[in-house]
Design a protein around this motif. Structure first.
Motif, PDB file in Angstrom:
ATOM      1  N   LEU A 132       5.238  -6.172   0.096  1.00  0.00           N
ATOM      2  CA  LEU A 132       6.343  -6.641   0.919  1.00  0.00           C
ATOM      3  C   LEU A 132       7.586  -5.843   0.540  1.00  0.00           C
ATOM      4  O   LEU A 132       7.961  -5.785  -0.633  1.00  0.00           O
ATOM      5  N   MET A 133       8.191  -5.219   1.528  1.00  0.00           N
ATOM      6  CA  MET A 133       9.321  -4.331   1.275  1.00  0.00           C
ATOM      7  C   MET A 133      10.546  -5.124   0.817  1.00  0.00           C
ATOM      8  O   MET A 133      10.888  -6.139   1.421  1.00  0.00           O
ATOM      9  N   GLY A 134      11.198  -4.623  -0.233  1.00  0.00           N
ATOM     10  CA  GLY A 134      12.399  -5.302  -0.729  1.00  0.00           C
ATOM     11  C   GLY A 134      12.105  -6.292  -1.840  1.00  0.00           C
ATOM     12  O   GLY A 134      12.997  -7.065  -2.233  1.00  0.00           O
ATOM     13  N   ARG A 147      10.522  -1.743 -10.843  1.00  0.00           N
ATOM     14  CA  ARG A 147       9.884  -1.149 -12.013  1.00  0.00           C
ATOM     15  C   ARG A 147      10.541  -1.619 -13.315  1.00  0.00           C
ATOM     16  O   ARG A 147       9.858  -1.868 -14.304  1.00  0.00           O
ATOM     17  N   LEU A 165       7.896 -11.337  -9.304  1.00  0.00           N
ATOM     18  CA  LEU A 165       8.307 -10.434  -8.223  1.00  0.00           C
ATOM     19  C   LEU A 165       9.501 -11.061  -7.505  1.00  0.00           C
ATOM     20  O   LEU A 165       9.369 -12.095  -6.859  1.00  0.00           O
ATOM     21  N   GLU A 220      17.050  -3.324  -2.344  1.00  0.00           N
ATOM     22  CA  GLU A 220      16.865  -2.745  -1.007  1.00  0.00           C
ATOM     23  C   GLU A 220      16.893  -3.789   0.103  1.00  0.00           C
ATOM     24  O   GLU A 220      17.273  -3.495   1.229  1.00  0.00           O
TER      25      GLU A 220
HETATM   26  N1  COA Z   1       4.641  -7.011  -2.641  1.00  0.00           N
HETATM   27  C1  COA Z   1       3.422  -7.462  -3.026  1.00  0.00           C
HETATM   28  N2  COA Z   1       2.899  -7.212  -4.236  1.00  0.00           N
HETATM   29  C2  COA Z   1       3.614  -6.474  -5.090  1.00  0.00           C
HETATM   30  C3  COA Z   1       4.898  -5.990  -4.754  1.00  0.00           C
HETATM   31  C4  COA Z   1       5.391  -6.287  -3.481  1.00  0.00           C
HETATM   32  N3  COA Z   1       6.604  -5.855  -3.083  1.00  0.00           N
HETATM   33  N4  COA Z   1       5.381  -5.286  -5.803  1.00  0.00           N
HETATM   34  C5  COA Z   1       4.440  -5.333  -6.762  1.00  0.00           C
HETATM   35  N5  COA Z   1       3.377  -6.050  -6.324  1.00  0.00           N
HETATM   36  C6  COA Z   1       2.164  -6.349  -7.067  1.00  0.00           C
HETATM   37  C7  COA Z   1       1.209  -5.162  -7.070  1.00  0.00           C
HETATM   38  O1  COA Z   1       0.345  -5.187  -5.961  1.00  0.00           O
HETATM   39  C8  COA Z   1       0.480  -5.369  -8.362  1.00  0.00           C
HETATM   40  O2  COA Z   1      -0.487  -6.380  -8.183  1.00  0.00           O
HETATM   41  P1  COA Z   1      -1.880  -6.324  -8.968  1.00  0.00           P
HETATM   42  O3  COA Z   1      -1.538  -6.312 -10.436  1.00  0.00           O
HETATM   43  O4  COA Z   1      -2.579  -7.564  -8.524  1.00  0.00           O
HETATM   44  O5  COA Z   1      -2.537  -5.047  -8.533  1.00  0.00           O
HETATM   45  C9  COA Z   1       1.558  -5.923  -9.290  1.00  0.00           C
HETATM   46  O6  COA Z   1       2.525  -6.542  -8.436  1.00  0.00           O
HETATM   47  C10 COA Z   1       2.229  -4.837 -10.132  1.00  0.00           C
HETATM   48  O7  COA Z   1       2.546  -3.726  -9.321  1.00  0.00           O
HETATM   49  P2  COA Z   1       3.144  -2.335  -9.901  1.00  0.00           P
HETATM   50  O8  COA Z   1       2.939  -1.251  -8.901  1.00  0.00           O
HETATM   51  O9  COA Z   1       2.649  -2.103 -11.278  1.00  0.00           O
HETATM   52  O10 COA Z   1       4.655  -2.715  -9.988  1.00  0.00           O
HETATM   53  P3  COA Z   1       5.837  -1.720 -10.281  1.00  0.00           P
HETATM   54  O11 COA Z   1       6.789  -2.486 -11.084  1.00  0.00           O
HETATM   55  O12 COA Z   1       5.374  -0.450 -10.810  1.00  0.00           O
HETATM   56  O13 COA Z   1       6.386  -1.453  -8.806  1.00  0.00           O
HETATM   57  C11 COA Z   1       7.835  -1.244  -6.975  1.00  0.00           C
HETATM   58  C12 COA Z   1       7.712  -1.492  -8.486  1.00  0.00           C
HETATM   59  C13 COA Z   1       9.284  -1.376  -6.575  1.00  0.00           C
HETATM   60  C14 COA Z   1       7.368   0.202  -6.650  1.00  0.00           C
HETATM   61  C15 COA Z   1       6.977  -2.283  -6.214  1.00  0.00           C
HETATM   62  O14 COA Z   1       7.400  -3.582  -6.560  1.00  0.00           O
HETATM   63  C16 COA Z   1       7.008  -2.079  -4.706  1.00  0.00           C
HETATM   64  O15 COA Z   1       6.240  -1.260  -4.202  1.00  0.00           O
HETATM   65  N6  COA Z   1       7.886  -2.819  -3.970  1.00  0.00           N
HETATM   66  C17 COA Z   1       7.961  -2.687  -2.543  1.00  0.00           C
HETATM   67  C18 COA Z   1       8.778  -1.491  -2.150  1.00  0.00           C
HETATM   68  C19 COA Z   1      10.271  -1.665  -2.457  1.00  0.00           C
HETATM   69  O16 COA Z   1      10.858  -2.713  -2.224  1.00  0.00           O
HETATM   70  N7  COA Z   1      10.883  -0.581  -2.973  1.00  0.00           N
HETATM   71  C20 COA Z   1      12.267  -0.570  -3.338  1.00  0.00           C
HETATM   72  C21 COA Z   1      12.411  -0.632  -4.833  1.00  0.00           C
HETATM   73  S1  COA Z   1      14.083  -0.800  -5.369  1.00  0.00           S
END
Ligand code: COA
Length: 370
Positions: A255-257, A261, A310, A315
């Motif tokens: 889900l966006m937003g 990390r 989460l 964003e």
């Molecule tokens: N929606 C649904 N599930 C999510 C999620 C989201 N926005 N963000 C993370 N998860 C889940 C992943 O699927 C994963 O699940 P799993 O362990 O069952 O496989 C778990 O949470 C960990 O994901 P991971 O990729 O390790 O998290 P991260 O901390 O590295 O990722 C982002 C950070 C921002 C890249 C990620 O949260 C994301 O893709 N968000 C959506 C895009 C976004 O809003 N970007 C702007 C960032 S400022």
């Protein structure tokens, strides 16, 4: 080729971390991101304290004791106004060259017109130029002529005026100002790191910040708020919120937003922007609808990923705020650059004081000659 994704120590004792995760690559007095506590500190001030400041006051804070001359908020406001007028004059003859470029590519081209001549105020020129260029680029996308800056206005007010062709109300100006302040600096993010690496070669301030913009352009950094609006477009109606979100998660989509990390609790910038967006509730748009989407998304994410906190990230409300003050979504990265230019320029000034070339090593994992 398989690239190892975790931190590895070689027999020689050197440590490698993919993406430099967890590696400290610079010391800075400018900002501190505390992901565990959900805290962002800019030169001793929590973000929450700064959210009501003017952008110029935050520039004074970031540049203090790093620029050759310490200027206060009022002096910066006056100098930025004058520099916007100069940037406008410089830009007009270059506009035809922007045809066929995306908005961020067009900004990159216009910034590259600025010469890397060492002056006392090049950091001011960089910050003043971005809103002039970004507003003209956004208007050009709509087939409109650029609007000459009004040097008497603050940076945020004039940015909106140059975008719309008329002054906007104080709520919109305040909302944009909060946005610019909120994104002004954020530790050693990818674009700031890129900026510091270039600055460390003494290539010059404009070359350094253009490198920052190039890093910001990527969808993993500054290109993310657009997809939040795409998601809201796709959901369309309140009845469709729960089914749409559920189906997206069932398909394994993100889900966006939401999520971050570094922040393991709520992103403090999301709260600052949410407050700013709430003040725009009466100006139309889909803020109420988005809040319902947020509430249902958080509930579903908590249910589906109970072990992974989460939360709403920066964003989500960036997208709503910039849409509510009238920016087209193609220009969002350029507006981000207008705010982040504060941090980039401050990091260049700080790096100049460090005076040490950034030159890490790589570990050779290829074949050796026989
Ligand atoms: N929606 C649904 N599930 C999510 C999620 C989201 N926005 N963000 C993370 N998860 C889940 C992943 O699927 C994963 O699940 P799993 O362990 O069952 O496989 C778990 O949470 C960990 O994901 P991971 O990729 O390790 O998290 P991260 O901390 O590295 O990722 C982002 C950070 C921002 C890249 C990620 O949260 C994301 O893709 N968000 C959506 C895009 C976004 O809003 N970007 C702007 C960032 S400022």
């Amino acid at each position: 080729m398989n690239i190892p994704l975790k931190t590895l120590e070689s027999p020689a004792g050197d440590v490698f971390a993919a993406g430099l995760e967890g590696i400290v690559a610079a010391e800075t007095v400018l900002s501190h991101v505390d992901g565990a506590a959900g805290r962002l500190v800019l030169r001793g001030h929590q973000l929450e304290q700064l959210a009501d400041w003017s952008f110029e006051a935050v520039l004074a804070l970031l540049w203090r004791d790093l620029a050759r001359e310490n200027l206060d908020e009022t002096q910066i406001r006056l100098r930025l106004g004058a520099a916007r007028v100069v940037a406008f004059e410089r830009m007009t003859s270059a506009l035809p060259a922007l045809d066929g470029l995306s908005q961020v590519e067009a900004l990159r081209l216009l910034l590259s017109l600025l010469p890397d001549v060492e002056t006392e105020c090049h950091h001011l020129v960089a910050v003043a130029s971005v809103p002039v260029f970004a507003a003209a680029i956004a208007r050009r996308g709509r087939g409109l002529d650029p609007v000459r800056p009004d040097a008497s206005l603050g940076a945020a007010a004039d940015f909106l005026r140059m975008l719309h062709g008329a002054e906007q109300g104080p709520e919109k100006v305040r909302a944009l100002e909060t946005y610019l302040v909120t994104v002004a600096d954020h530790g050693l993010n990818a674009s700031t790191f890129a900026t510091r690496v270039i600055a460390s070669t003494q290539a010059g301030l404009f070359s350094s910040v253009i490198g920052g913009l190039c890093a910001l352009k990527g969808p993993l950094h500054g290109g993310a708020p657009g997809p939040v609006l795409d998601m809201l477009d796709a959901i369309r109606s309140e009845e469709n919120i729960a089914p749409w979100l559920t189906e997206a998660l069932d398909r394994g989509e993100r889900l966006m937003g939401f999520g971050h990390r570094i922040y393991r609790v709520r992103d403090p910038r999301a709260d600052a922007l949410k407050r700013a967006v709430s003040a725009l509730r009466d100006t139309g748009g889909r803020i109420g609808f988005a809040e319902k989407v947020e509430a249902q998304a958080l509930a579903l994410l908590a249910e589906r990923k109970p072990l992974r906190p989460l939360q709403t990230n920066v964003e989500f409300y960036t997208a709503l705020l910039l849409e509510a003050v009238g920016f087209p979504r193609e220009s969002f990265t350029n507006v981000f650059a207008a705010g982040r230019m504060a941090g980039w320029t401050a990091h260049v000034l700080e790096q100049d004081r460090v005076g040490r070339l950034i030159r890490p090593q790589s570990r050779y994992v290829g074949r050796m000659p026989a």
